[in-house]
Design a protein around this motif. Structure first.
Motif, PDB file in Angstrom:
ATOM      1  N   ARG A  65       0.707  -1.226   0.237  1.00  0.00           N
ATOM      2  CA  ARG A  65       0.152  -0.028   0.033  1.00  0.00           C
ATOM      3  C   ARG A  65       0.932   1.294   0.045  1.00  0.00           C
ATOM      4  O   ARG A  65       0.517   2.352  -0.616  1.00  0.00           O
ATOM      5  CB  ARG A  65      -0.927  -0.020   1.041  1.00  0.00           C
ATOM      6  CG  ARG A  65      -0.365  -0.042   2.635  1.00  0.00           C
ATOM      7  CD  ARG A  65      -1.501  -0.135   3.795  1.00  0.00           C
ATOM      8  NE  ARG A  65      -0.838  -0.281   5.165  1.00  0.00           N
ATOM      9  CZ  ARG A  65      -0.520  -1.511   5.497  1.00  0.00           C
ATOM     10  NH1 ARG A  65      -0.286  -2.602   4.807  1.00  0.00           N
ATOM     11  NH2 ARG A  65       0.105  -1.497   6.672  1.00  0.00           N
ATOM     12  N   VAL A  75      -4.972   2.311   3.919  1.00  0.00           N
ATOM     13  CA  VAL A  75      -5.881   1.837   4.966  1.00  0.00           C
ATOM     14  C   VAL A  75      -5.210   0.357   4.983  1.00  0.00           C
ATOM     15  O   VAL A  75      -5.073  -0.276   4.071  1.00  0.00           O
ATOM     16  CB  VAL A  75      -7.249   2.054   4.644  1.00  0.00           C
ATOM     17  CG1 VAL A  75      -7.961   1.154   5.671  1.00  0.00           C
ATOM     18  CG2 VAL A  75      -7.803   3.154   4.552  1.00  0.00           C
ATOM     19  N   THR A  76      -5.302  -0.421   5.994  1.00  0.00           N
ATOM     20  CA  THR A  76      -4.743  -1.765   6.138  1.00  0.00           C
ATOM     21  C   THR A  76      -5.832  -2.669   5.285  1.00  0.00           C
ATOM     22  O   THR A  76      -7.152  -2.616   5.277  1.00  0.00           O
ATOM     23  CB  THR A  76      -4.521  -2.361   7.590  1.00  0.00           C
ATOM     24  OG1 THR A  76      -6.003  -2.278   8.203  1.00  0.00           O
ATOM     25  CG2 THR A  76      -3.565  -1.535   8.172  1.00  0.00           C
ATOM     26  N   GLU A  77      -5.421  -3.777   4.953  1.00  0.00           N
ATOM     27  CA  GLU A  77      -6.280  -4.660   4.251  1.00  0.00           C
ATOM     28  C   GLU A  77      -7.096  -5.309   5.168  1.00  0.00           C
ATOM     29  O   GLU A  77      -8.273  -5.979   4.549  1.00  0.00           O
ATOM     30  CB  GLU A  77      -5.086  -5.896   3.498  1.00  0.00           C
ATOM     31  CG  GLU A  77      -4.101  -6.731   4.403  1.00  0.00           C
ATOM     32  CD  GLU A  77      -2.869  -5.726   4.304  1.00  0.00           C
ATOM     33  OE1 GLU A  77      -2.885  -4.606   4.333  1.00  0.00           O
ATOM     34  OE2 GLU A  77      -1.711  -6.297   4.387  1.00  0.00           O
ATOM     35  N   ILE A  78      -7.006  -5.297   6.451  1.00  0.00           N
ATOM     36  CA  ILE A  78      -7.893  -6.117   7.239  1.00  0.00           C
ATOM     37  C   ILE A  78      -9.133  -5.148   7.254  1.00  0.00           C
ATOM     38  O   ILE A  78     -10.377  -5.483   7.051  1.00  0.00           O
ATOM     39  CB  ILE A  78      -7.327  -6.187   8.909  1.00  0.00           C
ATOM     40  CG1 ILE A  78      -5.901  -6.429   9.153  1.00  0.00           C
ATOM     41  CG2 ILE A  78      -8.459  -6.554   9.652  1.00  0.00           C
ATOM     42  CD1 ILE A  78      -5.939  -7.889   9.085  1.00  0.00           C
ATOM     43  N   THR A  79      -9.265  -3.826   7.429  1.00  0.00           N
ATOM     44  CA  THR A  79     -10.509  -2.970   7.255  1.00  0.00           C
ATOM     45  C   THR A  79     -10.961  -3.024   5.855  1.00  0.00           C
ATOM     46  O   THR A  79     -12.169  -3.200   5.890  1.00  0.00           O
ATOM     47  CB  THR A  79      -9.756  -1.589   7.657  1.00  0.00           C
ATOM     48  OG1 THR A  79      -9.173  -1.605   9.102  1.00  0.00           O
ATOM     49  CG2 THR A  79     -10.903  -0.636   7.696  1.00  0.00           C
ATOM     50  N   PHE A 116     -10.167  -9.553  14.484  1.00  0.00           N
ATOM     51  CA  PHE A 116      -9.396 -10.412  13.537  1.00  0.00           C
ATOM     52  C   PHE A 116      -8.532 -11.105  13.738  1.00  0.00           C
ATOM     53  O   PHE A 116      -7.826 -10.954  14.817  1.00  0.00           O
ATOM     54  CB  PHE A 116      -9.226  -9.206  12.342  1.00  0.00           C
ATOM     55  CG  PHE A 116      -8.087  -8.224  12.771  1.00  0.00           C
ATOM     56  CD1 PHE A 116      -8.232  -7.058  13.586  1.00  0.00           C
ATOM     57  CD2 PHE A 116      -6.684  -8.653  12.750  1.00  0.00           C
ATOM     58  CE1 PHE A 116      -7.261  -6.255  13.983  1.00  0.00           C
ATOM     59  CE2 PHE A 116      -5.795  -7.808  13.180  1.00  0.00           C
ATOM     60  CZ  PHE A 116      -5.895  -6.653  13.661  1.00  0.00           C
ATOM     61  N   MET A 118      -4.491 -13.068  12.126  1.00  0.00           N
ATOM     62  CA  MET A 118      -3.834 -13.012  10.907  1.00  0.00           C
ATOM     63  C   MET A 118      -2.722 -14.189  11.227  1.00  0.00           C
ATOM     64  O   MET A 118      -2.390 -14.238  12.486  1.00  0.00           O
ATOM     65  CB  MET A 118      -3.136 -11.758  10.827  1.00  0.00           C
ATOM     66  CG  MET A 118      -2.626 -11.355   9.440  1.00  0.00           C
ATOM     67  SD  MET A 118      -2.396  -9.374   9.498  1.00  0.00           S
ATOM     68  CE  MET A 118      -0.947  -9.360   8.196  1.00  0.00           C
TER      69      MET A 118
ATOM     70  N   THR B 376       0.683  -4.017   9.885  1.00  0.00           N
ATOM     71  CA  THR B 376      -0.450  -4.248   9.368  1.00  0.00           C
ATOM     72  C   THR B 376      -1.311  -4.521  10.663  1.00  0.00           C
ATOM     73  O   THR B 376      -2.288  -4.166  10.729  1.00  0.00           O
ATOM     74  CB  THR B 376      -0.298  -5.483   8.547  1.00  0.00           C
ATOM     75  OG1 THR B 376       0.451  -4.948   7.249  1.00  0.00           O
ATOM     76  CG2 THR B 376      -1.897  -5.509   7.917  1.00  0.00           C
ATOM     77  N   ARG B 377      -0.907  -5.519  11.308  1.00  0.00           N
ATOM     78  CA  ARG B 377      -1.739  -5.770  12.431  1.00  0.00           C
ATOM     79  C   ARG B 377      -2.275  -4.924  13.368  1.00  0.00           C
ATOM     80  O   ARG B 377      -3.298  -4.624  13.782  1.00  0.00           O
ATOM     81  CB  ARG B 377      -1.245  -7.136  13.182  1.00  0.00           C
ATOM     82  CG  ARG B 377      -1.041  -8.341  12.428  1.00  0.00           C
ATOM     83  CD  ARG B 377      -0.601  -9.400  13.044  1.00  0.00           C
ATOM     84  NE  ARG B 377      -1.465  -9.856  14.266  1.00  0.00           N
ATOM     85  CZ  ARG B 377      -0.957 -10.907  15.039  1.00  0.00           C
ATOM     86  NH1 ARG B 377       0.108 -11.287  14.873  1.00  0.00           N
ATOM     87  NH2 ARG B 377      -1.813 -11.005  16.119  1.00  0.00           N
ATOM     88  N   ALA B 379      -1.952  -1.393  12.887  1.00  0.00           N
ATOM     89  CA  ALA B 379      -2.729  -0.335  12.146  1.00  0.00           C
ATOM     90  C   ALA B 379      -3.895  -0.881  12.220  1.00  0.00           C
ATOM     91  O   ALA B 379      -4.830  -0.199  12.277  1.00  0.00           O
ATOM     92  CB  ALA B 379      -2.099   0.144  10.793  1.00  0.00           C
ATOM     93  N   ALA B 380      -4.443  -2.082  11.555  1.00  0.00           N
ATOM     94  CA  ALA B 380      -5.741  -2.606  11.606  1.00  0.00           C
ATOM     95  C   ALA B 380      -6.376  -2.802  12.688  1.00  0.00           C
ATOM     96  O   ALA B 380      -7.633  -2.342  13.035  1.00  0.00           O
ATOM     97  CB  ALA B 380      -5.584  -4.086  10.939  1.00  0.00           C
ATOM     98  N   PHE B 381      -5.685  -2.965  13.729  1.00  0.00           N
ATOM     99  CA  PHE B 381      -6.241  -2.932  15.115  1.00  0.00           C
ATOM    100  C   PHE B 381      -6.926  -1.516  15.594  1.00  0.00           C
ATOM    101  O   PHE B 381      -7.933  -1.460  15.918  1.00  0.00           O
ATOM    102  CB  PHE B 381      -5.310  -3.715  16.375  1.00  0.00           C
ATOM    103  CG  PHE B 381      -5.741  -3.578  17.738  1.00  0.00           C
ATOM    104  CD1 PHE B 381      -6.795  -4.572  17.883  1.00  0.00           C
ATOM    105  CD2 PHE B 381      -5.521  -2.738  18.791  1.00  0.00           C
ATOM    106  CE1 PHE B 381      -7.382  -4.855  19.374  1.00  0.00           C
ATOM    107  CE2 PHE B 381      -5.976  -2.780  20.048  1.00  0.00           C
ATOM    108  CZ  PHE B 381      -6.849  -3.803  20.334  1.00  0.00           C
ATOM    109  N   GLU B 383      -7.391   0.823  13.364  1.00  0.00           N
ATOM    110  CA  GLU B 383      -8.511   1.224  12.694  1.00  0.00           C
ATOM    111  C   GLU B 383      -9.918   0.751  13.126  1.00  0.00           C
ATOM    112  O   GLU B 383     -10.844   1.237  12.906  1.00  0.00           O
ATOM    113  CB  GLU B 383      -8.351   0.595  11.302  1.00  0.00           C
ATOM    114  CG  GLU B 383      -7.306   1.379  10.468  1.00  0.00           C
ATOM    115  CD  GLU B 383      -6.839   0.667   9.194  1.00  0.00           C
ATOM    116  OE1 GLU B 383      -5.954   1.173   8.516  1.00  0.00           O
ATOM    117  OE2 GLU B 383      -7.463  -0.470   8.817  1.00  0.00           O
TER     118      GLU B 383
END
Ligand code: SF4
Ligand code: SF4
Lengths: 249, 385
Positions: A65, A75-79, A116, A118, B376-377, B379-381, B383
């Motif tokens: 990204r 924005v992260t792929e999770i969101t 989530f 991962m 990533t983890r 940042a996603a958390f 978000e």
């Protein structure tokens, strides 16, 4: 005004364009060596269709990204997978995304991500694992699933991709039928995925990412999870769609 | 085992900052200074203070010496243990190198077995901790250990550890604890007055300052300045930043890898809930206790760490902190192969989720190989909060 989502994954790059809340275009490319290059190619392809910085907002996601210079934000792929899956399925459940190097489980409730998971650094249960194994057998992914559906149970016990590959080599050496080996490979991925998402269980599951059109894989997952696994061709673009939804005008 | 007075053989290869570190400690020693290396919150510092011995934290926080350590120790071991040992093995840390003695405790299995190997390189004194605090005789066992420790230090350094000096030390250490707590409490406001990583760095620096008075002054200054700046309207953290409580293993080795990543991705650490945080530092010692040595022993034994069983006190405390600091999300860092915190994480997760707060556990080490994934983890958390 267009909303563009760009998902630069470790093996495939996806783009999705929304206009007035509708999905109007998707693109799929190999990521190749340079995420930056791929991102530029996507821009060029969309530009030819009249979608440019002038009339579109861009959000980038995925492992690459940060290599999308024209993105308004990342924005992260999770969101993004969460948002995109809600857009496609509109139901509560858990999203399973088997990506090139990461596998994720995302629990959705009323459009919100509740939780989530991962996978860790290891590539067991990811697209990478399947790629290594199909290469070893000289098959495409579709061929692997086709063969597996005819196979008898063979257990590949190593979780580690490298060890599992040697296990496959010795099975080949022993003359084990390819169908059976293919069966073992798919089961190994299914098992690892199920284990990973045990913390985000749902009443139903949505499969996104590169395996979404693989009915055999969906079926095996559903069998192991003892719950329905839904998918659709657009689910491959769930991350990009989610990113597009987050692109503000 | 050799006493180090000169510089290590590899001195010339060191970068300037490290050379400087060596020279400073060398000078301290040449002027008659005595130095003890400590590795854990359970180390009763007052005994060393009262013996006139400066203390320095030797908790390994860097990946640099892990390859050296792995020549001796197994790979699948906590990075903190490997890093600590590696510094001693490779002569790369001036404090380890020049310390007269290293004080360890029988905490986790990895650490206590590492000390056996460390003792081949350095003088080491081990205090035997009880496995839990709830047995009626646990306090007595620990008190006996503290008495032995006192005797050993008197003998080693040829001094008498007097009651008067112990009381003085208690007073000073209490001041440090109060100063640290007032720093932590800066984070109560919304937005908080400090970046959490700034606090973590200040703490880390503190463990390398062997002048206790100076260490207290540094922290007090920091608090004072931050308060003034906040009152003057400065807001170093955005009001929309998500308020994170960071719990789990000692976090000194993951300030960059986890701390900075949290704060660069829309979060702010409002509560540092490892053993150097408020949980430990709010435990003061009664300065006027009849038996000051008992009071010291009792205070240290009441520290809540996952090496104890049961350890409900840690979970209860975190619950309190979650409310006090109006926490939006809890991130637990478990260092690779740390079984005690890893297992206890299940109890932590249950408590946090029951309180309706999102929780995420990260298992990591000091290497950078999983940085992208961690980012990533994290940042996603944030978000999703
Ligand atoms: S986490 Fe526990 S064992 Fe480790 S330093 Fe802190 S108190 Fe000691
Ligand atoms: S982090 Fe865990 S394994 Fe490492 S030293 Fe501390 S208690 Fe032991």
């Amino acid at each position: 005004m267009y909303q563009v989502g760009i998902d630069i994954g470790s093996s495939a790059a996806k783009a999705a364009v929304l206009n007035e809340g509708k999905l109007v275009k998707t693109l799929l490319l190999d990521t190749g060596f340079s995420g930056r290059n791929t991102a530029d190619r996507i821009y060029g392809m969309l530009e030819q269709e009249g979608i440019t910085k002038e009339n579109a907002a861009y959000v980038a996601t995925g492992y690459g990204r940060i290599s999308v210079p024209y993105a308004d934000r990342t924005v992260t792929e999770i969101t993004c997978h969460g948002k995109g899956s809600w857009f496609l399925f509109q139901e509560n459940g858990t999203v399973i995304d088997v990506g090139g190097q990461d596998t994720k489980g995302i629990m959705l409730k009323n459009g919100r991500i509740m939780k989530f998971v991962m996978n860790d650094k290891c590539s067991a249960g990811t697209g990478k694992f399947l790629e290594v194994m199909t290469n070893r057998l000289g098959l495409t992914l579709e061929e692997l699933s086709g063969l597996a559906s005819l196979g008898n149970p063979v257990v590949i016990s190593s979780m580690c991709t490298v060890f599992a590959e040697s296990e496959v080599i010795s099975l080949i050496g022993k003359g084990t039928p390819r169908e059976d080996i293919a069966f073992g490979i798919v089961e190994s991925v299914v098992e690892k995925v199920v284990q990973l998402i045990s913390q985000v269980q749902g009443d139903q599951y949505f499969l996104t990412g590169g395996l979404c059109e693989d009915e055999y894989f969906c079926g095996r997952l559903s069998h192991s999870l003892k719950a329905p696994v839904k998918s659709m061709p657009e689910a491959r673009y769930a991350g990009a769609i989610g990113a597009a939804l987050l692109a503000e005008e | 085992m050799e006493e180090h007075t000169g510089l290590p053989k590899t001195f010339e290869e060191f970068v300037e900052a490290r050379k400087q570190g060596f020279l400073t400690v060398k000078e301290f020693k040449e002027n008659g200074g005595k130095l003890a290396g400590c590795l854990c919150s359970y180390t009763p510092h007052e005994i060393l203070d009262a013996a006139g011995v400066a203390t320095v934290g030797l908790c390994g926080t860097s990946n640099e010496t892990i390859p050296d350590a792995e020549k001796v120790l197994p790979k699948n071991l906590c990075p903190l243990i490997k890093s600590t040992y590696g510094f001693a093995y490779s002569d790369k840390c001036p404090y380890t190198y020049f310390s007269d003695i290293i004080i360890g405790e029988t905490t986790c299995d990895g650490k206590k077995k590492m000390y056996e190997l460390l003792a081949e390189l350095k003088d080491v004194h081990i205090l035997q901790l009880p496995q839990g605090q709830d047995r009626p005789y646990a306090k007595d066992i620990w008190y006996e250990e503290i008495c032995l420790f006192r005797e050993a230090m008197e003998k080693k350094f040829g001094v008498e550890i007097t009651e008067e000096n112990l009381r003085k030390a208690v007073k000073k250490r209490n001041r440090l604890r109060k100063a640290l707590c007032s720093m932590y409490q800066l984070q109560e406001t919304c937005p908080p007055a400090l970046k959490g990583t700034e606090m973590m760095l200040a703490l880390q620096q503190g463990t390398f300052t062997f002048d206790l008075e100076k260490q207290i002054a540094n922290i007090e200054n920091k608090v004072e300045q931050a308060r003034k700046a906040y009152a003057a309207g400065e807001r170093p953290v955005s009001a929309s930043a998500k308020r994170i409580l960071l719990t789990g293993c000692p976090s000194g080795g993951v300030i960059q890898k986890v701390g900075m990543v949290i704060e660069n991705n829309g979060g702010v650490i409002v509560c540092l809930d490892d053993c150097s945080g408020e949980r430990t530092n709010k435990l003061l010692i009664d300065e006027n206790a009849d038996d000051i040595l008992r009071a010291i022993a009792d205070r240290y034994l009441s520290i809540h760490c996952s090496v104890m069983t049961p350890n409900d006190g840690r979970i209860d405390n975190t619950k309190e902190m979650v409310e006090k600091y109006k926490v939006d999300g809890v991130i637990e860092v478990v260092l690779q192969a740390c079984h005690t915190f890893n297992v206890e994480a299940t109890q932590m997760r249950r408590m946090v989720e029951d309180a309706g707060i999102p929780y995420m556990k990260l298992e990591t080490d000091y290497a950078t190989s999983d940085s992208g994934q961690l980012e990533t983890r994290i940042a996603a958390f944030i978000e999703t909060l």
